[in-house]
Motif scaffolding. Structure first.
Motif, PDB file in Angstrom:
ATOM      1  N   LEU A   4       0.852  -1.176   0.000  1.00 36.02           N
ATOM      2  CA  LEU A   4       0.000   0.000   0.000  1.00 36.02           C
ATOM      3  C   LEU A   4       0.892   1.230   0.000  1.00 36.02           C
ATOM      4  O   LEU A   4       1.838   1.308   0.780  1.00 36.02           O
ATOM      5  N   VAL A   5       0.584   2.179  -0.853  1.00 40.39           N
ATOM      6  CA  VAL A   5       1.384   3.384  -0.970  1.00 40.39           C
ATOM      7  C   VAL A   5       0.490   4.603  -0.847  1.00 40.39           C
ATOM      8  O   VAL A   5      -0.414   4.794  -1.662  1.00 40.39           O
ATOM      9  N   GLU A   6       0.753   5.427   0.170  1.00 44.08           N
ATOM     10  CA  GLU A   6      -0.011   6.646   0.374  1.00 44.08           C
ATOM     11  C   GLU A   6       0.622   7.814  -0.371  1.00 44.08           C
ATOM     12  O   GLU A   6       1.839   7.858  -0.569  1.00 44.08           O
ATOM     13  N   SER A   7      -0.217   8.763  -0.722  1.00 44.22           N
ATOM     14  CA  SER A   7       0.254   9.987  -1.353  1.00 44.22           C
ATOM     15  C   SER A   7      -0.740  11.102  -1.050  1.00 44.22           C
ATOM     16  O   SER A   7      -1.839  10.855  -0.567  1.00 44.22           O
ATOM     17  N   GLY A   8      -0.349  12.323  -1.336  1.00 40.60           N
ATOM     18  CA  GLY A   8      -1.247  13.453  -1.185  1.00 40.60           C
ATOM     19  C   GLY A   8      -1.011  14.308   0.036  1.00 40.60           C
ATOM     20  O   GLY A   8      -1.660  15.345   0.195  1.00 40.60           O
ATOM     21  N   GLY A   9      -0.119  13.899   0.908  1.00 40.53           N
ATOM     22  CA  GLY A   9       0.174  14.693   2.084  1.00 40.53           C
ATOM     23  C   GLY A   9       0.940  15.949   1.726  1.00 40.53           C
ATOM     24  O   GLY A   9       1.413  16.123   0.603  1.00 40.53           O
ATOM     25  N   GLY A  10       1.049  16.833   2.686  1.00 38.79           N
ATOM     26  CA  GLY A  10       1.760  18.072   2.460  1.00 38.79           C
ATOM     27  C   GLY A  10       1.445  19.091   3.527  1.00 38.79           C
ATOM     28  O   GLY A  10       0.884  18.768   4.571  1.00 38.79           O
ATOM     29  N   LEU A  11       1.817  20.316   3.242  1.00 40.54           N
ATOM     30  CA  LEU A  11       1.590  21.430   4.159  1.00 40.54           C
ATOM     31  C   LEU A  11       0.369  22.216   3.721  1.00 40.54           C
ATOM     32  O   LEU A  11       0.237  22.571   2.549  1.00 40.54           O
ATOM     33  N   VAL A  12      -0.505  22.488   4.664  1.00 39.25           N
ATOM     34  CA  VAL A  12      -1.715  23.235   4.367  1.00 39.25           C
ATOM     35  C   VAL A  12      -2.034  24.167   5.528  1.00 39.25           C
ATOM     36  O   VAL A  12      -1.702  23.876   6.675  1.00 39.25           O
ATOM     37  N   GLN A  13      -2.649  25.279   5.212  1.00 38.13           N
ATOM     38  CA  GLN A  13      -3.076  26.213   6.240  1.00 38.13           C
ATOM     39  C   GLN A  13      -4.332  25.704   6.930  1.00 38.13           C
ATOM     40  O   GLN A  13      -5.102  24.921   6.359  1.00 38.13           O
ATOM     41  N   THR A  14      -4.533  26.142   8.147  1.00 37.29           N
ATOM     42  CA  THR A  14      -5.764  25.818   8.853  1.00 37.29           C
ATOM     43  C   THR A  14      -6.967  26.205   7.993  1.00 37.29           C
ATOM     44  O   THR A  14      -7.019  27.294   7.443  1.00 37.29           O
ATOM     45  N   GLY A  15      -7.911  25.284   7.875  1.00 42.56           N
ATOM     46  CA  GLY A  15      -9.079  25.519   7.046  1.00 42.56           C
ATOM     47  C   GLY A  15      -8.937  25.025   5.631  1.00 42.56           C
ATOM     48  O   GLY A  15      -9.925  24.996   4.882  1.00 42.56           O
ATOM     49  N   GLY A  16      -7.756  24.620   5.252  1.00 44.98           N
ATOM     50  CA  GLY A  16      -7.516  24.131   3.916  1.00 44.98           C
ATOM     51  C   GLY A  16      -7.918  22.678   3.751  1.00 44.98           C
ATOM     52  O   GLY A  16      -8.411  22.034   4.676  1.00 44.98           O
ATOM     53  N   SER A  17      -7.679  22.161   2.557  1.00 44.95           N
ATOM     54  CA  SER A  17      -8.086  20.802   2.226  1.00 44.95           C
ATOM     55  C   SER A  17      -6.958  20.025   1.565  1.00 44.95           C
ATOM     56  O   SER A  17      -6.095  20.593   0.894  1.00 44.95           O
ATOM     57  N   LEU A  18      -6.993  18.733   1.761  1.00 42.45           N
ATOM     58  CA  LEU A  18      -6.093  17.810   1.096  1.00 42.45           C
ATOM     59  C   LEU A  18      -6.856  16.540   0.779  1.00 42.45           C
ATOM     60  O   LEU A  18      -7.812  16.196   1.477  1.00 42.45           O
ATOM     61  N   GLY A 114       0.459   0.917   4.665  1.00 43.54           N
ATOM     62  CA  GLY A 114       1.342   1.733   3.868  1.00 43.54           C
ATOM     63  C   GLY A 114       2.415   2.355   4.740  1.00 43.54           C
ATOM     64  O   GLY A 114       2.427   2.199   5.961  1.00 43.54           O
ATOM     65  N   GLN A 115       3.321   3.094   4.115  1.00 44.47           N
ATOM     66  CA  GLN A 115       4.418   3.725   4.831  1.00 44.47           C
ATOM     67  C   GLN A 115       4.044   5.079   5.407  1.00 44.47           C
ATOM     68  O   GLN A 115       4.797   5.647   6.199  1.00 44.47           O
ATOM     69  N   GLY A 116       2.894   5.583   5.031  1.00 39.04           N
ATOM     70  CA  GLY A 116       2.413   6.834   5.578  1.00 39.04           C
ATOM     71  C   GLY A 116       2.719   8.040   4.711  1.00 39.04           C
ATOM     72  O   GLY A 116       3.681   8.052   3.946  1.00 39.04           O
ATOM     73  N   THR A 117       1.886   9.049   4.842  1.00 35.43           N
ATOM     74  CA  THR A 117       2.107  10.327   4.181  1.00 35.43           C
ATOM     75  C   THR A 117       1.878  11.430   5.203  1.00 35.43           C
ATOM     76  O   THR A 117       0.917  11.388   5.970  1.00 35.43           O
ATOM     77  N   ARG A 118       2.769  12.390   5.215  1.00 33.10           N
ATOM     78  CA  ARG A 118       2.768  13.411   6.248  1.00 33.10           C
ATOM     79  C   ARG A 118       1.833  14.559   5.907  1.00 33.10           C
ATOM     80  O   ARG A 118       1.870  15.109   4.810  1.00 33.10           O
ATOM     81  N   VAL A 119       1.004  14.917   6.878  1.00 29.53           N
ATOM     82  CA  VAL A 119       0.118  16.065   6.759  1.00 29.53           C
ATOM     83  C   VAL A 119       0.518  17.076   7.823  1.00 29.53           C
ATOM     84  O   VAL A 119       0.523  16.759   9.015  1.00 29.53           O
ATOM     85  N   THR A 120       0.852  18.269   7.388  1.00 35.43           N
ATOM     86  CA  THR A 120       1.216  19.341   8.298  1.00 35.43           C
ATOM     87  C   THR A 120       0.221  20.481   8.142  1.00 35.43           C
ATOM     88  O   THR A 120      -0.060  20.920   7.031  1.00 35.43           O
ATOM     89  N   VAL A 121      -0.306  20.941   9.255  1.00 34.52           N
ATOM     90  CA  VAL A 121      -1.301  22.009   9.237  1.00 34.52           C
ATOM     91  C   VAL A 121      -0.766  23.174  10.049  1.00 34.52           C
ATOM     92  O   VAL A 121      -0.516  23.041  11.247  1.00 34.52           O
ATOM     93  N   SER A 122      -0.600  24.303   9.411  1.00 30.73           N
ATOM     94  CA  SER A 122      -0.105  25.487  10.087  1.00 30.73           C
ATOM     95  C   SER A 122      -1.262  26.251  10.714  1.00 30.73           C
ATOM     96  O   SER A 122      -2.332  26.406  10.108  1.00 30.73           O
ATOM     97  N   SER A 123      -1.047  26.746  11.905  1.00 28.42           N
ATOM     98  CA  SER A 123      -2.083  27.462  12.619  1.00 28.42           C
ATOM     99  C   SER A 123      -1.983  28.955  12.415  1.00 28.42           C
ATOM    100  O   SER A 123      -0.993  29.462  11.883  1.00 28.42           O
TER     101      SER A 123
END
Length: 123
Positions: A4-18, A114-123
């Motif tokens: 299993l391979v995850e994708s789509g993670g990243g940095l997003v502002q509070t209120g944003g979408s991924l 899967g190995q995971g995908t990182r989601v970072t949310v800035s406040s």
């Protein structure tokens, strides 16, 4: 061995979408129960969302209800997690999991991860 391979993670502002995606190497993905888990720094891995092999039953962790949506495309062997209105508390590494039967919130019962995908949310 199923991969299993995850994708789509990243940095997003509070209120944003991924939208996260998890692609499977299985030949018959439709027969698997699937779920998303996440693990934040200093926290244990926790259930986020999941559904039965047919997609007829879906459940979510309380904190993401109304904001996250799990779906799957069996033809593409992919499960998705649409995340809207993201909050700082949503920041984590997100993992998809699968098994021959849907096991809900029981982490130890899922056979493939899967190995995971990182989601970072800035406040």
């Amino acid at each position: 061995q199923v991969q299993l391979v995850e994708s789509g993670g990243g940095l997003v502002q509070t209120g944003g979408s991924l939208r996260l995606a998890c692609t499977s190497s299985t030949r018959t993905f439709s027969n698997y129960g699937v779920a998303w888990f996440r693990q934040a720094p200093g926290k244990e891995r926790e259930f986020v969302a999941g559904h039965s092999w047919s997609g007829t039953f879906t459940e979510y962790e309380d904190s993401v209800k109304g904001r996250f949506t799990i779906s799957r495309d069996n033809a593409k062997k992919t499960v998705y997690l649409q995340m809207n209105n993201l909050k700082p508390d949503d920041a984590a590494v997100y993992y998809c999991a699968a098994a021959g039967y849907y096991h809900g919130r029981s982490i130890g019962r899922y056979d493939f991860w899967g190995q995971g995908t990182r989601v970072t949310v800035s406040s």
